[in-house]
Design a protein around this motif. Structure first.
Motif, short mmCIF file in Angstrom:
data_model
loop_
_atom_site.label_atom_id
_atom_site.label_comp_id
_atom_site.label_asym_id
_atom_site.label_seq_id
_atom_site.Cartn_x
_atom_site.Cartn_y
_atom_site.Cartn_z
N TYR A 47 0.84 -1.19 0.00
CA TYR A 47 0.00 0.00 0.00
C TYR A 47 0.87 1.24 0.00
O TYR A 47 2.02 1.22 0.45
CB TYR A 47 -0.91 0.03 1.25
N PHE A 48 0.28 2.32 -0.44
CA PHE A 48 0.95 3.60 -0.55
C PHE A 48 -0.01 4.69 -0.05
O PHE A 48 -1.22 4.59 -0.28
CB PHE A 48 1.32 3.79 -2.02
N SER A 49 0.54 5.70 0.61
CA SER A 49 -0.27 6.83 1.04
C SER A 49 0.41 8.12 0.62
O SER A 49 1.61 8.30 0.88
CB SER A 49 -0.44 6.81 2.57
N TYR A 50 -0.31 9.00 -0.04
CA TYR A 50 0.30 10.24 -0.50
C TYR A 50 -0.12 11.44 0.34
O TYR A 50 0.29 12.57 0.08
CB TYR A 50 0.02 10.50 -1.99
N ASP A 51 -0.96 11.20 1.35
CA ASP A 51 -1.35 12.28 2.25
C ASP A 51 -2.16 11.67 3.39
O ASP A 51 -2.58 10.50 3.31
CB ASP A 51 -2.19 13.32 1.51
N VAL A 52 -2.43 12.46 4.40
CA VAL A 52 -3.23 11.98 5.52
C VAL A 52 -4.59 11.50 5.00
O VAL A 52 -5.22 12.17 4.17
CB VAL A 52 -3.42 13.10 6.57
N LYS A 53 -5.00 10.35 5.47
CA LYS A 53 -6.27 9.71 5.12
C LYS A 53 -6.35 9.29 3.65
O LYS A 53 -7.39 8.81 3.20
CB LYS A 53 -7.47 10.61 5.48
N MET A 54 -5.30 9.47 2.89
CA MET A 54 -5.31 9.05 1.48
C MET A 54 -4.46 7.80 1.33
O MET A 54 -3.37 7.71 1.90
CB MET A 54 -4.74 10.16 0.58
N LYS A 55 -4.98 6.84 0.57
CA LYS A 55 -4.25 5.59 0.39
C LYS A 55 -4.53 5.04 -0.99
O LYS A 55 -5.55 5.36 -1.61
CB LYS A 55 -4.64 4.57 1.45
N GLU A 56 -3.61 4.21 -1.43
CA GLU A 56 -3.73 3.60 -2.75
C GLU A 56 -3.18 2.19 -2.67
O GLU A 56 -2.15 1.96 -2.03
CB GLU A 56 -2.93 4.42 -3.76
N LYS A 57 -3.85 1.25 -3.33
CA LYS A 57 -3.36 -0.13 -3.32
C LYS A 57 -2.09 -0.23 -4.14
O LYS A 57 -1.94 0.41 -5.18
CB LYS A 57 -4.42 -1.06 -3.90
N GLY A 58 -1.21 -1.08 -3.67
CA GLY A 58 -0.01 -1.40 -4.43
C GLY A 58 -0.23 -2.66 -5.24
O GLY A 58 -1.34 -2.93 -5.71
N ASP A 59 0.82 -3.45 -5.38
CA ASP A 59 0.75 -4.65 -6.22
C ASP A 59 0.14 -5.86 -5.52
O ASP A 59 -0.42 -6.73 -6.17
CB ASP A 59 2.16 -5.02 -6.71
N ILE A 60 0.23 -5.91 -4.20
CA ILE A 60 -0.26 -7.08 -3.47
C ILE A 60 -1.05 -6.67 -2.22
O ILE A 60 -0.69 -7.00 -1.10
CB ILE A 60 0.92 -8.03 -3.07
N PRO A 61 -2.18 -6.01 -2.37
CA PRO A 61 -2.92 -5.50 -1.21
C PRO A 61 -3.81 -6.53 -0.51
O PRO A 61 -4.29 -6.28 0.60
CB PRO A 61 -3.78 -4.40 -1.83
N GLU A 62 -4.02 -7.68 -1.15
CA GLU A 62 -4.99 -8.65 -0.60
C GLU A 62 -4.57 -9.12 0.78
O GLU A 62 -3.44 -9.54 0.98
CB GLU A 62 -5.12 -9.85 -1.54
#
Lengths: 114, 110
Positions: A47-62
């Motif tokens: 997972y990746f986060s670019y700001d507070v409360k913001m997140k984005e799935k990476g390659d293996i989030p399961e």
């Protein structure tokens, strides 16, 4: 001096347990990352986060979720740990959205799920 | 898909030179990083290339050819402390998300 810390170096949990891995950075970085590292596979982004409360799935989030309530802290959550989540977990942070800004890594948490 | 290839292991003698190659095929390209990782420790940044050519930093140099999808890390005047894993990583977007190769274990012998 740049510092990324992780809550534990070693952790042993049982199958089905909920597991929290904490990461704190003191550099006021916007971007934070969670990776797992396995032999022969290298680092893979969970997972990746670019700001507070913001997140984005990476390659293996399961099997994982994350939380970023404060800028300096990024938590990785294993909702129900399984043996295939036994791995080294590395947290990293990075400054603003500029090419060439390297990621700074924490020391890692070696998680064993039995 | 994303593919980053580097050799698994290389052995060299103290004082010698070693070149670690990395080839990549990724959906985006925003630069290539090399990291060093000693056993049981965090990866630490070595170099960054975004334009073609050679970047030199003391005993370490890194080269990039974007048209060939190829980079190498050159370690000169090898020392025992250079025994480590060297990770090639491609930034695939402007947020700095990295795709890593599996790493090259360099063993320096006396």
């Amino acid at each position: 001096d740049v510092k990324v810390t992780q809550s534990s170096r070693y952790l042993v949990k049982r199958t089905g347990e909920k597991v929290f891995l904490e990461c704190v950075q003191d550099m006021d970085h916007e971007n934070m990352f969670w990776y797992r590292q396995d032999p022969g596979l290298g680092l893979r982004l969970i997972y990746f986060s670019y700001d507070v409360k913001m997140k984005e799935k990476g390659d293996i989030p399961e099997g994982y979720s994350v939380s970023r309530e404060k800028k300096e802290r990024f938590s990785l959550i294993l909702e129900s740990a399984s043996t295939n989540q036994t791995s080294m977990y590395l947290c990293a942070s990075r400054g603003a959205r500029l090419a060439g800004r390297e990621q700074y890594f924490g020391p890692g948490t070696r998680l064993t799920v039995t | 898909g994303q593919n980053i290839d580097q050799p698994t292991e290389m052995t060299a003698t103290e004082g010698a030179i070693v070149q670690i190659n990395c080839t990549y095929q990724t959906s985006g390209f925003n630069g290539l990083f090399w990291y060093q990782q000693h056993a049981g420790e965090a990866p630490t940044f070595l170099s960054y290339n975004v334009l073609d050519g050679l970047e030199e930093k003391g005993r370490f140099s890194s080269f990039l050819s974007r048209s060939k999808g190829y980079s190498y890390l050159l370690l000169k005047e090898l020392q025992m402390k250079d025994s480590a894993s060297y990770l090639c990583a491609v930034a695939t977007d402007s947020w700095g998300k990295l795709q890593f190769g599996a790493g090259t274990q360099v063993v320096v012998t006396p």
